[in-house]
Design a protein around this motif. Structure first.
Motif, PDB file in Angstrom:
ATOM      1  N   HIS A  41       0.841  -1.196   0.000  1.00  0.00           N
ATOM      2  CA  HIS A  41       0.000   0.000   0.000  1.00  0.00           C
ATOM      3  C   HIS A  41       0.878   1.249   0.000  1.00  0.00           C
ATOM      4  O   HIS A  41       1.944   1.279   0.627  1.00  0.00           O
ATOM      5  N   PRO A  42       0.470   2.325  -0.679  1.00  0.00           N
ATOM      6  CA  PRO A  42       1.316   3.528  -0.747  1.00  0.00           C
ATOM      7  C   PRO A  42       1.428   4.298   0.570  1.00  0.00           C
ATOM      8  O   PRO A  42       2.363   5.085   0.741  1.00  0.00           O
ATOM      9  N   LYS A  43       0.497   4.081   1.510  1.00  0.00           N
ATOM     10  CA  LYS A  43       0.502   4.829   2.765  1.00  0.00           C
ATOM     11  C   LYS A  43       1.020   3.962   3.907  1.00  0.00           C
ATOM     12  O   LYS A  43       0.585   2.820   4.093  1.00  0.00           O
ATOM     13  N   ARG A  75      -0.106   0.344   5.569  1.00  0.00           N
ATOM     14  CA  ARG A  75       0.812  -0.793   5.506  1.00  0.00           C
ATOM     15  C   ARG A  75       0.917  -1.474   6.871  1.00  0.00           C
ATOM     16  O   ARG A  75       0.946  -2.709   6.968  1.00  0.00           O
ATOM     17  N   GLU A  76       0.968  -0.682   7.940  1.00  0.00           N
ATOM     18  CA  GLU A  76       1.041  -1.258   9.285  1.00  0.00           C
ATOM     19  C   GLU A  76      -0.230  -2.040   9.613  1.00  0.00           C
ATOM     20  O   GLU A  76      -0.172  -3.124  10.213  1.00  0.00           O
ATOM     21  N   THR A  77      -1.371  -1.510   9.218  1.00  0.00           N
ATOM     22  CA  THR A  77      -2.635  -2.207   9.455  1.00  0.00           C
ATOM     23  C   THR A  77      -2.703  -3.496   8.653  1.00  0.00           C
ATOM     24  O   THR A  77      -3.138  -4.546   9.155  1.00  0.00           O
ATOM     25  N   ALA A 101      -9.284   0.359  11.950  1.00  0.00           N
ATOM     26  CA  ALA A 101      -9.221  -0.982  11.371  1.00  0.00           C
ATOM     27  C   ALA A 101      -8.382  -1.908  12.243  1.00  0.00           C
ATOM     28  O   ALA A 101      -8.730  -3.088  12.422  1.00  0.00           O
ATOM     29  N   ARG A 102      -7.302  -1.382  12.824  1.00  0.00           N
ATOM     30  CA  ARG A 102      -6.460  -2.221  13.689  1.00  0.00           C
ATOM     31  C   ARG A 102      -7.231  -2.697  14.912  1.00  0.00           C
ATOM     32  O   ARG A 102      -7.081  -3.843  15.344  1.00  0.00           O
TER      33      ARG A 102
END
Length: 234
Positions: free
Chosen positions: A14-16, A20-22, A72-73
């Protein structure tokens, strides 16, 4: 059109950073990723085969993206579908076993081919009976020997960590690679038997069947080759 990614596969980036962490958290929790066409980048789903799975849309841009990623996390951490998570862990472990089995079989296959090339070189050297064809057969023998050396090197390149081979490999060592691959396939089968039916389990079973078929084929090549003349004809 859409494409599903399982937890053990490599997911698109993912670009963000916050997404990406999620996404990494979802993947480690054995969720699945669905890439879709449209305004969303994709969606993560805890268990595609569940009646009412947790679904989280992921956007590629737009305002409030970082806040949405944090929400979301929390959803991932609070997911109450333990059966889905357990199935994901089982699928991941079975896939690991099959990957190791396939690597062992590939190493064994290359060893068998290398031994066959060496036998071919020896046969050409013994068959160089006249001066007229000696030079050509010697050249062919050198090429076969070089092919054998390259195949042995290739076998070491794919050999899983913890497995051993001499140079050149012995019949016992090649047989051990095949037996270990068969054991991994059996363990993967035990795990697969406990999974619910669906596309993921069907794909896993097909892969197990392929590994077992290759175990049978290479075992036959090993037995026929070494029993015939002390080397392989693979």
């Amino acid at each position: 059109m859409s494409r599903w990614y399982q937890p053990h596969e490599q997911w698109p980036r993912h670009p963000k950073q916050w997404w990406r962490e999620t996404i990494d958290l979802a993947r480690s929790a054995q969720w699945h990723l669905q890439m879709v066409e449209g305004h969303t980048w994709g969606r993560i789903v805890c268990d595609p085969e569940a009646d009412k799975p947790c679904r989280i849309p992921i956007f590629s841009s737009g305002t409030g993206g970082e806040s949405a990623a944090l929400t979301a996390r929390r959803t991932i951490q609070r997911c109450d579908h333990p059966a889905a998570a357990e199935s994901g862990r089982v699928l991941f472990r079975a896939t690991e076993l099959l990957e190791r089995a396939e690597a062992l079989l590939e190493a064994a296959s290359r060893c068998l081919q290398a031994t066959g090339k060496m036998a071919e070189a020896e046969e050409l050297l013994l068959g160089a009976a006249t001066a007229a064809d000696e030079a050509e057969k010697l050249a062919q023998a050198l090429m076969s020997e070089e092919d054998s050396n390259q195949l042995v090197v290739a076998a070491f390149e794919v050999l899983p960590e913890g497995s051993e081979l001499d140079c050149p490999p012995t019949e016992v060592q090649v047989g051990a690679l095949i037996l270990n691959a068969a054991a991994h396939a059996d363990e993967a089968q035990q795990l697969a038997d406990g999974l619910p039916t669906g596309d993921s389990s069907d794909a896993l079973q097909a892969r197990i069947d392929q590994v077992r078929a290759r175990v049978t084929d290479l075992s036959s090549q090993l037995e026929q080759g070494w029993n015939a003349n002390g080397s392989s004809s693979a």
